[in-house]
Scaffold this motif. Structure first.
Motif, PDB file in Angstrom:
ATOM      1  N   LEU A 132     -39.764  -9.431   2.889  1.00 55.07           N
ATOM      2  CA  LEU A 132     -39.508  -8.003   3.393  1.00 55.07           C
ATOM      3  C   LEU A 132     -38.063  -7.656   3.036  1.00 55.07           C
ATOM      4  O   LEU A 132     -37.796  -6.249   3.245  1.00 55.07           O
ATOM      5  CB  LEU A 132     -39.851  -7.870   4.758  1.00 55.07           C
ATOM      6  CG  LEU A 132     -41.333  -8.183   5.194  1.00 55.07           C
ATOM      7  CD1 LEU A 132     -41.484  -8.187   6.858  1.00 55.07           C
ATOM      8  CD2 LEU A 132     -42.095  -7.189   4.624  1.00 55.07           C
ATOM      9  N   GLY A 141     -47.660  -7.851   6.631  1.00 57.28           N
ATOM     10  CA  GLY A 141     -46.245  -8.211   6.018  1.00 57.28           C
ATOM     11  C   GLY A 141     -46.240  -8.380   4.639  1.00 57.28           C
ATOM     12  O   GLY A 141     -45.631  -7.909   3.835  1.00 57.28           O
ATOM     13  N   SER A 183     -47.597  -5.543   2.403  1.00 53.32           N
ATOM     14  CA  SER A 183     -46.750  -4.430   2.222  1.00 53.32           C
ATOM     15  C   SER A 183     -45.881  -4.473   0.883  1.00 53.32           C
ATOM     16  O   SER A 183     -45.553  -3.418   0.370  1.00 53.32           O
ATOM     17  CB  SER A 183     -45.892  -4.461   3.388  1.00 53.32           C
ATOM     18  OG  SER A 183     -44.929  -5.345   3.524  1.00 53.32           O
TER      19      SER A 183
END
Length: 233
Positions: free
Chosen positions: A43, A219, A222
């Protein structure tokens, strides 16, 4: 006499099965912890190329000066390999014992009761293994990556999930969804193995498994979809 001899063998088999279930639970927990840590690192791509590349290089130097360059990663990879093999071994032995325990094999057996995740654990596991192999060749060694530059991991990820390579994104999404189903069932099973009992405990375990698997899938997905849509470029 036969019954007396069989009793210790049955007890030994039950003890062995408990140990195998415990092995599955412990190795599964280790793998889940890694997955969430890896997701947190992924991320960082939303922060920017500099931050993401710095994180990737930091992992290679983690443990220095006690550990030489990249030794931490290799130790981690070795530990993960042992955990995966132990998890697969326990799953295979328990599945074989479950099949042998069925007294009669019907030609038209009713569908086994259970969640979709439980019924697809085997094929989900196969998809995950194939994905891990491809993922290593793609973003670890750079063998099949369009850029394959170890100095610029951000560029590797962006090139990997570019719109023209939609099939890679599709395979990635399929594998991550399989991980989600696998995780949802696995967390619940691990909770039962480690002593979860009662209806309230079962509801809590199911809720926690659903939340954690959903967060993990969201997560991981994404990143490729952010690249595919141009949010990350």
């Amino acid at each position: 006499m036969t019954a007396e001899r069989a009793t210790p063998a049955i007890r030994k088999k039950k003890t062995s099965s408990v140990a195998l279930k415990l092995l599955m639970a412990v190795t599964g927990i280790l793998l889940v912890l890694f997955l969430f840590a890896h997701m947190a690192g992924n991320l960082k791509i939303f922060v920017g190329a500099e931050s993401f590349d710095h994180y990737a290089h930091w992992l290679r130097d983690l443990g220095a000066p006690a550990l030489p360059h990249e030794w931490f990663l290799w130790i981690q990879r070795g530990g993960l390999t042992v955990a995966v093999l132990g998890h697969m071994f326990a799953a295979a032995v328990l599945a074989r014992r479950a099949r042998r325990a069925r007294p009669v094999r019907y030609a038209h057996r009713a569908k086994v009761q259970g969640s979709y995740a439980a019924r697809t654990m085997r094929w989900g596991g196969v998809i995950i293994v194939l994905f891990v192999i491809f993922h290593i060749l793609d973003l670890t060694t750079g063998t099949v990556n369009p850029v394959g530059d170890h100095e610029h991991p951000y560029a590797n990820v962006v090139a990997d999930f570019a719109p023209g390579r939609w099939y890679v994104t599709l395979f990635y999404a399929l594998a991550i969804v399989a991980v989600g189903f696998h995780l949802r069932h696995g967390i619940f099973s691990a909770a039962r193995t480690l002593g979860q009992q009662g209806r309230r405990g079962e509801r809590i375990a199911r809720a926690v498994a659903l939340v954690l698997s959903t967060v993990l899938v969201a997560g991981y997905l994404s990143v490729p979809f952010a690249v595919l849509t141009g949010l990350v470029k």
